[in-house]
Write a protein that holds these residues in place. Structure first.
Motif, short mmCIF file in Angstrom:
data_model
loop_
_atom_site.label_atom_id
_atom_site.label_comp_id
_atom_site.label_asym_id
_atom_site.label_seq_id
_atom_site.Cartn_x
_atom_site.Cartn_y
_atom_site.Cartn_z
N UNK A 1 36.82 23.46 35.44
CA UNK A 1 36.55 24.91 35.36
C UNK A 1 35.15 25.19 35.92
N UNK A 66 45.59 30.72 50.31
CA UNK A 66 44.46 29.78 50.27
C UNK A 66 43.13 30.55 50.21
N UNK A 69 42.75 31.60 46.71
CA UNK A 69 42.21 30.53 45.85
C UNK A 69 40.70 30.49 45.96
N UNK A 73 38.52 31.13 42.69
CA UNK A 73 37.68 30.02 42.23
C UNK A 73 36.21 30.46 42.17
N UNK A 77 37.24 32.72 35.79
CA UNK A 77 38.36 33.22 34.98
C UNK A 77 38.15 34.65 34.48
N UNK A 78 36.89 35.07 34.39
CA UNK A 78 36.61 36.42 33.89
C UNK A 78 36.50 37.43 35.03
N UNK A 80 38.19 39.53 38.18
CA UNK A 80 39.53 40.05 38.49
C UNK A 80 39.53 40.60 39.91
N UNK A 81 40.52 40.19 40.68
CA UNK A 81 40.65 40.70 42.05
C UNK A 81 41.24 42.11 41.98
N UNK B 34 47.42 25.66 43.77
CA UNK B 34 46.35 26.16 42.88
C UNK B 34 46.60 25.68 41.46
N UNK B 36 44.66 26.21 38.81
CA UNK B 36 43.94 26.98 37.78
C UNK B 36 44.83 27.16 36.55
N UNK B 37 44.33 26.75 35.36
CA UNK B 37 45.19 26.82 34.16
C UNK B 37 45.59 28.24 33.74
N UNK B 38 44.88 29.27 34.20
CA UNK B 38 45.30 30.64 33.82
C UNK B 38 46.68 30.99 34.38
N UNK B 39 47.18 30.16 35.32
CA UNK B 39 48.51 30.39 35.89
C UNK B 39 49.61 29.61 35.16
N UNK B 47 42.35 32.93 26.63
CA UNK B 47 40.90 32.74 26.52
C UNK B 47 40.16 33.53 27.59
N UNK B 48 40.83 33.77 28.72
CA UNK B 48 40.23 34.55 29.81
C UNK B 48 40.51 36.06 29.65
N UNK B 49 41.14 36.44 28.54
CA UNK B 49 41.31 37.86 28.25
C UNK B 49 42.65 38.45 28.63
N UNK B 96 46.09 42.27 37.00
CA UNK B 96 46.88 41.13 37.44
C UNK B 96 48.35 41.25 36.98
#
Lengths: 142, 149
Positions: A1, A66, A69, A73, A77-78, A80-81, B34, B36-39, B47-49, B96
């Motif tokens: 992470x 890609x 990603x 990345x 995690x906090x 947002x696109x 990818x 990423x664990x949020x997926x 945890x990411x809301x 999302x």
């Protein structure tokens, strides 16, 4: 992470280092199945060549994914696109070997926007060709 | 066969509801490489809301195609799909896409024009929940190579 990037710490002009993403024939077969886009030019060399392509080519959306990603990345995690757009300017040709092709994505912090949003300008290259142009993502950060 | 200009401005019926599953999101994330664990991991997503696992941003194309596919495949439009490549793609997200969402996609053909020897077809697809909440707008430009005539 990865560590969470915060809006207040972001500086316009910051260069985000290049990341390499491999793409093989297997990647394309998996992407066909996961996306539902079974256009023959992404898996059938015979038809790809018959319609004038050099070989099987990657889905534009695979290349965009890609770049996505790369953005998520960076944003953490906090983050947002909220907007993501690209122009597909060149094909990514994927040979029938174990190595495949490599998509290289890099970016620059282009603009800090209101509401804790940041715009990134993205570049994606394959074999020295720019495969995405006008690639831009806006992310909302903590 | 030329692409039918009469289709500019045509809005197609909203798709049947598309239920976003955790399995499908995990499949898509694996296909784009990818991890990423949020997926894939509900606890990580929470945890990411988020309410549940979320989808990678470009997963919106999968839902979008449910709506725009009907437009693109319409025989009256006359698009030769083997000659089609993707020209541009843009997404505008309200939030999302999340596992458990039940979404519809409604496509409008916004433009058809020649560009040299090619034809460019632009669609705008609204992705909403069945309750009417806007989730994403997908703007696509497809290019039919050699289709100008």
């Amino acid at each position: 992470m990865s560590q969470q990037v915060n809006y207040d710490d972001v500086e316009v002009g910051t260069e985000l280092p290049v990341v390499s993403y491999p793409v093989t024939r297997l990647s394309l077969v998996k992407y066909c199945g996961a996306s539902g886009d079974f256009n023959v030019i992404h898996w059938n060399e015979r038809i790809a060549k018959a319609v004038g392509l050099p070989d099987v080519i990657a889905h534009g959306m695979f290349t965009m994914a890609q770049a996505g990603r790369f953005v998520t990345d960076w944003a953490g995690d906090r983050g947002t696109v909220t907007e993501f757009g690209v122009r597909f300017s060149a094909m990514v040709v994927v040979p029938d070997d174990d190595k495949g092709a490599t998509i290289e994505v890099s970016g620059t912090v282009e603009e800090k926007l209101p509401d804790r949003k940041v715009a990134l300008a993205l570049t994606a290259r394959w074999a020295d060709a720019k495969v995405l142009t006008r690639a831009r993502a806006v992310v909302k950060l903590p | 066969m030329a692409v039918n200009r009469d289709y500019v401005g045509r809005t197609f019926p909203a798709s049947e509801p598309y239920e976003v599953s955790r399995v499908k999101i995990a499949d898509f994330a694996a296909a784009i490489g990818d991890s990423n664990p949020v997926y894939t991991d509900r606890a990580a997503a929470q945890a990411a809301g988020h309410a549940d696992v979320i989808a990678p941003p470009t997963f919106a194309i999968v839902v979008s195609i449910v709506g725009s596919g009907a437009a693109i495949a319409d025989p009256g439009l006359g698009l030769n799909y083997a000659m089609v490549v993707h020209g541009e793609q843009r997404f505008e997200y309200s939030r999302p896409i999340t596992a458990g969402d039940v979404l519809t996609a409604q496509a409008t053909i916004t433009d058809i024009k020649d560009a040299g020897r090619n034809v460019m077809l632009t669609t705008s697809t609204q992705i909403r929940t069945v309750d009417g909440e806007h989730v994403c707008t997908a703007l696509s430009t497809l290019v039919e190579r050699g289709g100008a005539g």
